[in-house]
Design a protein around this motif. Structure first.
Motif, PDB file in Angstrom:
ATOM      1  N   PHE A  99       0.836  -1.091   0.160  1.00 31.37           N
ATOM      2  CA  PHE A  99       0.114  -0.055   0.152  1.00 31.37           C
ATOM      3  C   PHE A  99       0.844   1.110  -0.025  1.00 31.37           C
ATOM      4  N   ALA A 100       0.478   2.190  -0.034  1.00 30.30           N
ATOM      5  CA  ALA A 100       0.971   3.592  -0.163  1.00 30.30           C
ATOM      6  C   ALA A 100       0.004   4.611   0.310  1.00 30.30           C
ATOM      7  N   GLY A 101       0.586   5.774   0.933  1.00 33.16           N
ATOM      8  CA  GLY A 101      -0.471   6.959   1.402  1.00 33.16           C
ATOM      9  C   GLY A 101      -0.445   7.945   0.252  1.00 33.16           C
ATOM     10  N   PHE A 102      -1.490   8.567  -0.273  1.00 32.85           N
ATOM     11  CA  PHE A 102      -1.321   9.425  -1.123  1.00 32.85           C
ATOM     12  C   PHE A 102      -2.033  10.797  -0.649  1.00 32.85           C
ATOM     13  N   ILE A 103      -1.202  11.756  -0.787  1.00 33.30           N
ATOM     14  CA  ILE A 103      -1.853  12.921  -0.213  1.00 33.30           C
ATOM     15  C   ILE A 103      -2.283  13.922  -1.259  1.00 33.30           C
ATOM     16  N   TYR A 104      -3.632  14.243  -1.354  1.00 36.74           N
ATOM     17  CA  TYR A 104      -4.099  14.965  -2.215  1.00 36.74           C
ATOM     18  C   TYR A 104      -4.751  16.333  -1.430  1.00 36.74           C
ATOM     19  N   ALA A 105      -4.988  17.350  -2.614  1.00 44.31           N
ATOM     20  CA  ALA A 105      -5.528  18.451  -1.952  1.00 44.31           C
ATOM     21  C   ALA A 105      -7.011  18.247  -1.511  1.00 44.31           C
ATOM     22  N   ARG A 106      -7.307  19.108  -0.436  1.00 41.93           N
ATOM     23  CA  ARG A 106      -8.606  19.121  -0.041  1.00 41.93           C
ATOM     24  C   ARG A 106      -9.433  20.193  -1.022  1.00 41.93           C
ATOM     25  N   SER A 107     -10.358  19.652  -1.604  1.00 39.91           N
ATOM     26  CA  SER A 107     -11.193  20.347  -2.649  1.00 39.91           C
ATOM     27  C   SER A 107     -11.421  21.750  -2.137  1.00 39.91           C
ATOM     28  N   GLY A 108     -12.412  21.990  -0.930  1.00 44.74           N
ATOM     29  CA  GLY A 108     -12.441  23.127  -0.539  1.00 44.74           C
ATOM     30  C   GLY A 108     -11.401  24.354  -0.409  1.00 44.74           C
ATOM     31  N   LEU A 109     -10.353  23.482   0.291  1.00 43.34           N
ATOM     32  CA  LEU A 109      -9.306  24.694   0.527  1.00 43.34           C
ATOM     33  C   LEU A 109      -8.570  24.962  -0.772  1.00 43.34           C
ATOM     34  N   ALA A 110      -8.360  23.985  -1.739  1.00 41.82           N
ATOM     35  CA  ALA A 110      -7.857  24.399  -3.113  1.00 41.82           C
ATOM     36  C   ALA A 110      -8.716  25.366  -3.926  1.00 41.82           C
ATOM     37  N   CYS A 111      -9.922  24.908  -3.855  1.00 40.22           N
ATOM     38  CA  CYS A 111     -10.862  25.782  -4.866  1.00 40.22           C
ATOM     39  C   CYS A 111     -11.222  27.235  -3.993  1.00 40.22           C
ATOM     40  N   GLY A 145       1.200  13.730  -3.148  1.00 43.30           N
ATOM     41  CA  GLY A 145       2.345  13.357  -2.166  1.00 43.30           C
ATOM     42  C   GLY A 145       2.279  11.912  -2.169  1.00 43.30           C
ATOM     43  N   VAL A 146       3.524  11.095  -1.804  1.00 43.85           N
ATOM     44  CA  VAL A 146       3.405   9.670  -1.803  1.00 43.85           C
ATOM     45  C   VAL A 146       4.344   9.498  -0.414  1.00 43.85           C
ATOM     46  N   GLU A 197       8.209  12.034   9.773  1.00 43.11           N
ATOM     47  CA  GLU A 197       6.870  13.023   9.838  1.00 43.11           C
ATOM     48  C   GLU A 197       6.468  13.132   8.681  1.00 43.11           C
ATOM     49  N   VAL A 198       5.068  12.993   8.696  1.00 44.98           N
ATOM     50  CA  VAL A 198       4.175  13.336   7.403  1.00 44.98           C
ATOM     51  C   VAL A 198       4.229  14.857   7.513  1.00 44.98           C
ATOM     52  N   VAL A 199       4.580  15.795   6.262  1.00 46.25           N
ATOM     53  CA  VAL A 199       4.746  16.894   6.129  1.00 46.25           C
ATOM     54  C   VAL A 199       3.963  17.101   4.686  1.00 46.25           C
ATOM     55  N   VAL A 200       3.429  18.335   4.823  1.00 48.93           N
ATOM     56  CA  VAL A 200       2.554  18.531   3.465  1.00 48.93           C
ATOM     57  C   VAL A 200       3.140  20.022   3.005  1.00 48.93           C
ATOM     58  N   ILE A 259      -5.245   5.801   1.529  1.00 48.82           N
ATOM     59  CA  ILE A 259      -4.373   4.530   1.436  1.00 48.82           C
ATOM     60  C   ILE A 259      -4.971   3.710   0.260  1.00 48.82           C
ATOM     61  N   ALA A 260      -3.943   3.548  -0.564  1.00 41.41           N
ATOM     62  CA  ALA A 260      -4.463   2.541  -1.582  1.00 41.41           C
ATOM     63  C   ALA A 260      -3.186   1.629  -1.969  1.00 41.41           C
ATOM     64  N   PRO A 261      -3.878   0.414  -2.439  1.00 39.53           N
ATOM     65  CA  PRO A 261      -2.804  -0.714  -3.098  1.00 39.53           C
ATOM     66  C   PRO A 261      -2.292  -0.245  -4.370  1.00 39.53           C
ATOM     67  N   PHE A 262      -0.930  -0.604  -4.593  1.00 40.44           N
ATOM     68  CA  PHE A 262      -0.352  -0.485  -6.000  1.00 40.44           C
ATOM     69  C   PHE A 262       0.447  -1.657  -6.323  1.00 40.44           C
TER      70      PHE A 262
END
Length: 147
Positions: free
Chosen positions: A59-71, A82-83, A91-94, A117-120
């Motif tokens: 698995f991997a953790g994928f860090i995506y934008a929050r749509s509200g914060l981005a838009c 982010g991966v 530490e997880v840093v954005v 969190i998703a398989p790859f």
């Protein structure tokens, strides 16, 4: 389907990721910062979460934008996605980039991104002299039309 992921608080003020609804794919990541961080227009700031995690192998953790914060505010991860690899324990840093024309303040406890969190699959790359032909062939950017 659920997957257990161990989380370690590196800062007692850190907030464990939460899902907004029962069917949310992404869990909100929260800023864990000592003081308000202002991100100038066109700039990037590294925002700590105060968390480390043990992503399961496969698995991997994928860090995506929050749509509200981005838009609404123009803040989104600088690297777009982010991966977090299964062998990373730091530490997880954005890295939040300000796409707006105004300075934006980020407060402790603010939701700054979402974690999926998703398989790859790991590819086994094989060099070849020829590749199988397709209708598209070598057509690249925009080659399939604009419809």
């Amino acid at each position: 389907m659920t997957q257990s992921v161990k989380i370690k608080k590196l800062n007692s003020n850190a907030i464990i990721p939460t899902y907004g609804t029962e069917f949310s794919a992404g869990a909100d990541l929260y800023a864990c910062i000592e003081e308000t961080t202002t991100i100038s227009a066109g700039e990037t700031a590294f925002i700590k979460t105060g968390l480390a995690m043990e992503v399961p192998v496969g698995f991997a953790g994928f860090i995506y934008a929050r749509s509200g914060l981005a838009c609404k505010k123009g803040l989104a991860p600088a690297n777009k996605v982010g991966v977090i690899d299964a062998d990373y324990r730091g530490e997880v840093v954005v890295a939040l980039h300000n796409h707006s024309k105004n300075a934006i303040a980020v407060e402790h406890g603010e939701r700054i991104a979402q974690l999926v969190i998703a398989p790859f699959l790991t590819a086994q790359f094989e060099e070849a002299d020829e590749l199988e032909d397709t209708i598209r062939g070598t057509g690249g950017f925009g080659s399939t039309g604009t419809k």
